[in-house]
Design an enzyme around this catalytic site. Sequence first.
Site, mmCIF file in Angstrom:
data_model
loop_
_atom_site.group_PDB
_atom_site.id
_atom_site.type_symbol
_atom_site.label_atom_id
_atom_site.label_comp_id
_atom_site.label_asym_id
_atom_site.label_seq_id
_atom_site.Cartn_x
_atom_site.Cartn_y
_atom_site.Cartn_z
ATOM 1 N N ARG A 1 0.778 -1.301 0.078
ATOM 2 C CA ARG A 1 -0.027 0.001 -0.066
ATOM 3 C C ARG A 1 0.950 1.240 0.052
ATOM 4 O O ARG A 1 0.413 2.506 -0.401
ATOM 5 C CB ARG A 1 -0.838 0.141 1.121
ATOM 6 C CG ARG A 1 -2.028 -1.023 1.255
ATOM 7 C CD ARG A 1 -2.860 -0.738 2.604
ATOM 8 N NE ARG A 1 -3.594 -1.975 2.637
ATOM 9 C CZ ARG A 1 -4.099 -2.516 3.756
ATOM 10 N NH1 ARG A 1 -3.971 -1.922 4.811
ATOM 11 N NH2 ARG A 1 -4.995 -3.450 3.765
ATOM 12 N N CYS B 1 -9.469 -1.451 5.673
ATOM 13 C CA CYS B 1 -10.837 -1.629 5.840
ATOM 14 C C CYS B 1 -11.458 0.121 6.490
ATOM 15 O O CYS B 1 -12.445 0.623 5.892
ATOM 16 C CB CYS B 1 -11.571 -2.493 6.586
ATOM 17 S SG CYS B 1 -10.525 -3.131 8.002
ATOM 18 N N SER C 1 -14.445 -9.358 12.387
ATOM 19 C CA SER C 1 -14.290 -10.200 11.339
ATOM 20 C C SER C 1 -12.978 -9.377 10.574
ATOM 21 O O SER C 1 -12.510 -9.925 9.549
ATOM 22 C CB SER C 1 -15.457 -9.966 10.372
ATOM 23 O OG SER C 1 -16.023 -8.636 10.077
ATOM 24 N N GLY C 2 -12.736 -8.107 10.955
ATOM 25 C CA GLY C 2 -11.554 -7.498 10.266
ATOM 26 C C GLY C 2 -10.311 -8.148 10.795
ATOM 27 O O GLY C 2 -9.218 -7.832 10.187
ATOM 28 N N ARG D 1 -11.074 -2.336 18.911
ATOM 29 C CA ARG D 1 -11.716 -3.423 18.343
ATOM 30 C C ARG D 1 -13.000 -3.628 19.397
ATOM 31 O O ARG D 1 -12.873 -3.438 20.650
ATOM 32 C CB ARG D 1 -10.909 -4.765 18.655
ATOM 33 C CG ARG D 1 -11.524 -5.980 18.194
ATOM 34 C CD ARG D 1 -11.340 -6.356 16.746
ATOM 35 N NE ARG D 1 -10.174 -6.076 16.027
ATOM 36 C CZ ARG D 1 -9.754 -6.143 14.641
ATOM 37 N NH1 ARG D 1 -10.796 -5.692 13.850
ATOM 38 N NH2 ARG D 1 -8.661 -5.983 14.160
ATOM 39 N N HIS E 1 -17.712 -1.934 10.619
ATOM 40 C CA HIS E 1 -16.907 -1.077 11.236
ATOM 41 C C HIS E 1 -17.689 0.236 11.305
ATOM 42 O O HIS E 1 -18.064 0.718 10.428
ATOM 43 C CB HIS E 1 -15.463 -0.889 10.642
ATOM 44 C CG HIS E 1 -14.463 -1.899 10.475
ATOM 45 N ND1 HIS E 1 -14.693 -3.027 10.902
ATOM 46 C CD2 HIS E 1 -13.274 -1.855 10.065
ATOM 47 C CE1 HIS E 1 -13.731 -3.831 11.030
ATOM 48 N NE2 HIS E 1 -12.683 -3.289 10.164
HETATM 49 N N1 LIG Z 1 -11.191 -8.800 7.046
HETATM 50 C C1 LIG Z 1 -11.210 -7.433 6.861
HETATM 51 O O1 LIG Z 1 -12.130 -6.515 7.173
HETATM 52 C C2 LIG Z 1 -10.152 -6.918 5.735
HETATM 53 C C3 LIG Z 1 -10.258 -5.962 5.354
HETATM 54 C C4 LIG Z 1 -9.165 -5.291 4.595
HETATM 55 C C5 LIG Z 1 -8.010 -6.101 4.305
HETATM 56 N N2 LIG Z 1 -8.063 -7.276 4.682
HETATM 57 C C6 LIG Z 1 -6.930 -8.111 4.472
HETATM 58 O O2 LIG Z 1 -7.424 -9.585 3.833
HETATM 59 C C7 LIG Z 1 -6.597 -10.583 3.788
HETATM 60 C C8 LIG Z 1 -7.397 -11.620 4.426
HETATM 61 O O3 LIG Z 1 -7.991 -11.355 5.499
HETATM 62 P P1 LIG Z 1 -9.151 -12.305 5.914
HETATM 63 O O4 LIG Z 1 -10.023 -11.646 7.087
HETATM 64 O O5 LIG Z 1 -10.035 -12.996 4.728
HETATM 65 O O6 LIG Z 1 -8.328 -13.654 6.762
HETATM 66 P P2 LIG Z 1 -8.808 -14.840 7.065
HETATM 67 O O7 LIG Z 1 -10.345 -15.084 7.357
HETATM 68 O O8 LIG Z 1 -7.940 -15.241 8.196
HETATM 69 O O9 LIG Z 1 -8.475 -15.743 5.879
HETATM 70 C C9 LIG Z 1 -6.948 -16.007 5.280
HETATM 71 C C10 LIG Z 1 -6.964 -16.648 4.132
HETATM 72 O O10 LIG Z 1 -5.621 -16.786 3.661
HETATM 73 C C11 LIG Z 1 -5.401 -17.937 3.224
HETATM 74 N N3 LIG Z 1 -3.853 -18.337 3.524
HETATM 75 C C12 LIG Z 1 -3.287 -18.341 4.751
HETATM 76 N N4 LIG Z 1 -1.728 -18.536 4.690
HETATM 77 C C13 LIG Z 1 -1.723 -18.832 3.291
HETATM 78 C C14 LIG Z 1 -0.503 -19.369 2.232
HETATM 79 N N5 LIG Z 1 0.761 -19.604 2.845
HETATM 80 N N6 LIG Z 1 -0.850 -19.365 1.021
HETATM 81 C C15 LIG Z 1 -2.249 -19.274 0.715
HETATM 82 N N7 LIG Z 1 -2.972 -18.871 1.143
HETATM 83 C C16 LIG Z 1 -3.022 -18.793 2.514
HETATM 84 C C17 LIG Z 1 -6.285 -18.802 4.144
HETATM 85 O O11 LIG Z 1 -6.228 -20.066 3.494
HETATM 86 P P3 LIG Z 1 -6.469 -21.476 4.685
HETATM 87 O O12 LIG Z 1 -7.979 -21.592 4.969
HETATM 88 O O13 LIG Z 1 -5.810 -22.444 3.875
HETATM 89 O O14 LIG Z 1 -5.740 -21.063 5.853
HETATM 90 C C18 LIG Z 1 -7.420 -18.067 3.908
HETATM 91 O O15 LIG Z 1 -7.912 -18.372 3.054
HETATM 92 C C19 LIG Z 1 -5.776 -10.056 4.913
HETATM 93 O O16 LIG Z 1 -4.421 -9.571 4.207
HETATM 94 C C20 LIG Z 1 -6.282 -8.884 5.733
HETATM 95 O O17 LIG Z 1 -5.351 -7.715 6.185
HETATM 96 C C21 LIG Z 1 -8.992 -7.900 5.563
#
Ligand SMILES: NC(=O)c1ccc[n+]([C@@H]2O[C@H](COP(=O)([O-])OP(=O)(O)OC[C@H]3O[C@@H](n4cnc5c(N)ncnc54)[C@H](OP(=O)(O)O)[C@@H]3O)[C@@H](O)[C@H]2O)c1
Length: 344
Positions: free
Chosen positions: A99, A130, A160-161, A235, A242
């Site tokens: 970013r 987010c 969920s963040g 949080r 949010h």
């Molecule tokens: N949640 C939000 O509000 C939000 C907002 C903006 C940005 N983000 C960003 O979006 C990203 C994902 O967030 P999330 O909330 O979806 O997290 P999450 O629910 O914990 O999901 C993480 C995902 O990443 C995969 N993963 C982890 N290690 C991996 C690897 N070595 N190779 C391939 N895939 C891998 C996981 O797969 P497995 O199931 O196989 O472990 C899962 O599909 C983060 O970078 C976060 O900062 C999130």
Amino acid sequence: MGFKVAVVGATGNVGREMLNILEERGFPIDEIVALASRRSQGTEVSYGDRTLKVKALDTYDFSDTDICIMSAGGNVSKEWSPKIGKQGCVVIDNSSAFRYDQDVPLIVPEVNPDAISLFTRKNIIANPNCSTAQLVVALKPLHDAATIKRIVVATYQSVSGAGKDGMDELFTQTRAVFVADSVENKKFTKRIAFNVIPHIDVFLDDGFTKEEWKMVAETKKMLDPKIKLTATCVRVPVFIGHSEAVNIEFEKPITADEARDILREAPGCQVLDKREDGGYITPLESAGEDATFISRIREDSTIENGLSMWIVSDNLRKGAALNAVQIAELLVERGLIQPKKKAA
Ligand SMILES: NC(=O)c1ccc[n+]([C@@H]2O[C@H](COP(=O)([O-])OP(=O)(O)OC[C@H]3O[C@@H](n4cnc5c(N)ncnc54)[C@H](OP(=O)(O)O)[C@@H]3O)[C@@H](O)[C@H]2O)c1
């Protein structure tokens, strides 16, 4: 004409929402691939009426994929996004890994769509944090009208963040409290059930957290480097959505009525602002919605040209997946990407 699209992190909170939104909005897809870690290989995720079998990222060949939407955390992105970009696949990355890179555009389509042309430098486009995404959607039209000097924001960020583990922890702890079981803190530093935690991401030397710093750096990069911003990120025990209490100081006068009228017309914004019981948005109602909702718009007489307001959005949608899909749509609308299969 359709594209081959890969979603990395397809089993996660954002990845699942990404698949929903790509399908809902009818993004032109010929082939969709769900990727995650080896742990998830073979598990199933939904894409509309279809079920996709998840493949492992580390054995996937991106050479005929057009767009990769990455949602697997900063470390995975740092390792993989440059390699994928070099294979001619455009990466839209949800993590914070790129970013702040000057050669990577950070895009909210309602705010700075023209910056997208920079993407050719690395074939990577970054999606903001987010909390910043919803803030800049609401503040851009007000900045255009009256020039923002300073922003003071306190966030109320849902679990969920912090990914699917964050949601599980709120659920498990809430249940444990009700059945008088022992409560364990794993994902969060203190108990999140029936509590609030004034700490998101790591602490920096100046006492702010990295989450707070991100809001400053990203607002400056997307909206205006001259804007001063100070944040407190908290949080709260909410599953999705949010919320932000925002105080804004403008260079030029602007009334609450003028701000309300501007926001009513602004892309991505929805004003819900009746000065009566329930005449405002809460995060519960924002879940599953695309809009950034603005309520409680009022003049702040303690500063010159000041307004206060309450901004709420679904962090998994505008804060992550929806914004990423809108970036992909922008690439297509502007003719910045062509399907490789057609070109071959
Ligand atoms: N949640 C939000 O509000 C939000 C907002 C903006 C940005 N983000 C960003 O979006 C990203 C994902 O967030 P999330 O909330 O979806 O997290 P999450 O629910 O914990 O999901 C993480 C995902 O990443 C995969 N993963 C982890 N290690 C991996 C690897 N070595 N190779 C391939 N895939 C891998 C996981 O797969 P497995 O199931 O196989 O472990 C899962 O599909 C983060 O970078 C976060 O900062 C999130």
